[in-house]
Design an enzyme around this catalytic site. Structure first.
Site, PDB file in Angstrom:
ATOM      1  N   ASP A 106       7.305  16.544  55.346  1.00  0.00           N
ATOM      2  CA  ASP A 106       8.620  15.735  54.928  1.00  0.00           C
ATOM      3  C   ASP A 106       8.962  14.118  55.477  1.00  0.00           C
ATOM      4  OD1 ASP A 106       9.284  17.964  54.079  1.00  0.00           O
ATOM      5  OD2 ASP A 106      10.963  18.117  55.308  1.00  0.00           O
ATOM      6  N   LEU A 164      16.321  18.879  50.872  1.00  0.00           N
ATOM      7  CA  LEU A 164      15.860  17.343  50.123  1.00  0.00           C
ATOM      8  C   LEU A 164      15.509  16.874  50.621  1.00  0.00           C
ATOM      9  CD1 LEU A 164      18.458  17.503  46.874  1.00  0.00           C
ATOM     10  CD2 LEU A 164      16.179  18.190  47.358  1.00  0.00           C
ATOM     11  N   GLY A 165      15.300  16.857  52.413  1.00  0.00           N
ATOM     12  CA  GLY A 165      14.574  15.649  53.233  1.00  0.00           C
ATOM     13  C   GLY A 165      15.962  15.049  54.564  1.00  0.00           C
ATOM     14  N   SER A 166      17.012  15.616  54.664  1.00  0.00           N
ATOM     15  CA  SER A 166      18.015  15.010  55.228  1.00  0.00           C
ATOM     16  C   SER A 166      17.602  14.568  56.347  1.00  0.00           C
ATOM     17  CB  SER A 166      19.254  15.983  55.047  1.00  0.00           C
ATOM     18  OG  SER A 166      20.008  15.682  55.996  1.00  0.00           O
ATOM     19  N   SER A 167      17.081  15.494  57.658  1.00  0.00           N
ATOM     20  CA  SER A 167      16.247  15.546  58.629  1.00  0.00           C
ATOM     21  C   SER A 167      15.097  14.655  58.506  1.00  0.00           C
ATOM     22  CB  SER A 167      16.030  17.263  59.417  1.00  0.00           C
ATOM     23  OG  SER A 167      14.972  17.351  58.675  1.00  0.00           O
ATOM     24  N   ALA A 168      14.067  14.680  57.604  1.00  0.00           N
ATOM     25  CA  ALA A 168      13.581  13.561  57.723  1.00  0.00           C
ATOM     26  C   ALA A 168      13.599  12.117  57.162  1.00  0.00           C
ATOM     27  CB  ALA A 168      12.279  14.359  57.057  1.00  0.00           C
ATOM     28  N   ALA A 169      14.979  12.779  56.555  1.00  0.00           N
ATOM     29  CA  ALA A 169      15.672  11.116  55.643  1.00  0.00           C
ATOM     30  C   ALA A 169      16.315  10.173  57.761  1.00  0.00           C
ATOM     31  CB  ALA A 169      16.690  11.068  55.421  1.00  0.00           C
TER      32      ALA A 169
HETATM   33  O1  PMV Z   1      12.090  20.997  54.892  1.00  0.00           O
HETATM   34  P1  PMV Z   1      12.433  21.952  53.899  1.00  0.00           P
HETATM   35  O2  PMV Z   1      13.400  22.756  53.204  1.00  0.00           O
HETATM   36  O3  PMV Z   1      12.186  20.764  52.324  1.00  0.00           O
HETATM   37  O4  PMV Z   1      10.865  22.415  53.763  1.00  0.00           O
HETATM   38  C1  PMV Z   1      10.072  21.696  54.416  1.00  0.00           C
HETATM   39  C2  PMV Z   1       9.051  22.030  53.498  1.00  0.00           C
HETATM   40  C3  PMV Z   1       7.961  23.768  54.265  1.00  0.00           C
HETATM   41  O5  PMV Z   1       6.642  23.933  53.596  1.00  0.00           O
HETATM   42  C4  PMV Z   1       8.171  24.863  54.192  1.00  0.00           C
HETATM   43  C5  PMV Z   1       7.993  23.275  55.505  1.00  0.00           C
HETATM   44  C6  PMV Z   1       6.769  21.889  56.294  1.00  0.00           C
HETATM   45  O6  PMV Z   1       7.050  21.720  57.345  1.00  0.00           O
HETATM   46  O7  PMV Z   1       6.036  21.852  55.619  1.00  0.00           O
END
Ligand code: PMV
Length: 312
Positions: free
Chosen positions: A150, A104-109
């Site tokens: 993300d 659900l994007g925790s690392s991107a957030a």
């Molecule tokens: O971060 P997640 O688990 O939502 O996955 C990202 C989506 C992937 O396509 C699996 C990886 C990416 O970098 O796009």
């Protein structure tokens, strides 16, 4: 320097995960009902950088961490990008309602919020594109070879149709989307799953490329359905996307059970979202069925569920 606070939302991928790493399109939406917040305060009585992560119970000084640590890496990346030699003493307080390792994007957030927080604290007024580039560099540390979807959806906070290395296309939804997110409670590390799919691709490129091409077509069809608000069509395509991901070994019995439970309770469609092998299932539902679907997914074994509304 006064204190500065910044936040970033969660996200879910509606179509195209994994295929997006190989250049196919994907569609993601922000989840604004969950977010990460970072407060930066000046430290007057100390020369260090102090990090307090409320959820993880961490209380650290950056000077004591390895360069490989994600906090050190994030600050180093921000410093280099802003062409700074050092950062002033400060305290970063991190709190989040986004589940970790759940797609659900925790690392991107984290990447977006820390870039926003530190640049804002220091008086920089970054354009969204500049901020997104820095967040992407931080994401690379956590994910290895991320597509960039993300950090982009989290940074712009709008539904996007995305292809790797291209600017995002902002989707205008024909109708709002009511989503039910069901957390399987099974942690899954996207980085490892992406490495595994690469191995599968190396072993059997024809099969995996076929699935990716199919997912690419599904995503393009879904873009049109989303733009005209054809909710039943979107749901059907979500199920097809789920089947492709399942064929690649990315689903689990529990994830399939959650998809089936959602459909039986009246969802238009449902699929695993993100890296797979755990994490969340996302269902698109008629607004008046959201509680019934949520209840059915809990009964089918979800650890927790939430409803999220994506506005036009
Ligand atoms: O971060 P997640 O688990 O939502 O996955 C990202 C989506 C992937 O396509 C699996 C990886 C990416 O970098 O796009």
């Amino acid at each position: 320097m006064p204190a500065f606070s910044a936040s970033a939302p969660g996200k879910t991928i509606l179509f195209g995960e994994h295929a997006v790493v190989y250049g196919y399109p994907a569609i993601a939406v922000p989840l604004t009902n969950i977010s990460m917040k970072i407060i930066v305060q000046p430290l007057l009585d100390n020369e260090k950088i102090h990090i307090v992560n409320v959820n993880l119970g961490e209380n650290l000084f950056i000077e004591e961490l390895e360069a490989e640590n994600i906090y050190s890496y994030a600050l180093e990346t921000i410093m280099q990008s802003l062409k700074l030699n050092r950062l002033p003493p400060m305290q970063l307080t991190i709190s989040s309602t986004i589940p970790v390792a759940a797609g659900l994007g925790s690392s991107a957030a984290f990447a977006v919020a820390i870039t926003r927080a530190i640049s804002g604290f220091l008086g920089f007024k970054l354009k969204a594109e500049e901020l997104n580039q820095i967040a992407y560099a931080i994401e690379k540390k956590q994910h290895g070879t991320p597509s960039g979807i993300d950090n982009t959806v989290v940074c712009y906070q709008k539904p996007i149709y995305f292809k790797k290395n291209l600017p995002p296309f902002f989707l205008k939804l024909g109708k709002p989307l009511t989503l039910v997110l069901a957390n399987s409670g099974i942690d899954s590390l996207t980085k490892e799953v992406v490495i595994d799919i690469k191995k599968k691709h190396d072993d059997d490129p024809l099969f995996i490329d076929h699935q990716f091409a199919r997912i690419g077509n599904i995503t393009d069809e879904a873009k049109i359905c989303l733009e005209v608000g054809k909710l039943q069509g979107i749901g059907k395509l979500m199920l097809e996307n789920h089947r492709c991901l399942k064929k690649m070994g990315l689903s689990l019995e529990l994830l399939d059970d959650l998809v089936n439970a959602a459909i039986e309770a009246g969802a238009y469609g449902a699929k695993l979202c993100g890296g797979g092998r755990g994490g969340n299932v996302v269902a698109l539902v008629p607004p008046d069925k959201s509680q019934a679907v949520l209840q059915a997914m809990l009964e089918a074994g979800a650890a927790s569920c939430m409803v999220s509304l994506i506005k036009c």
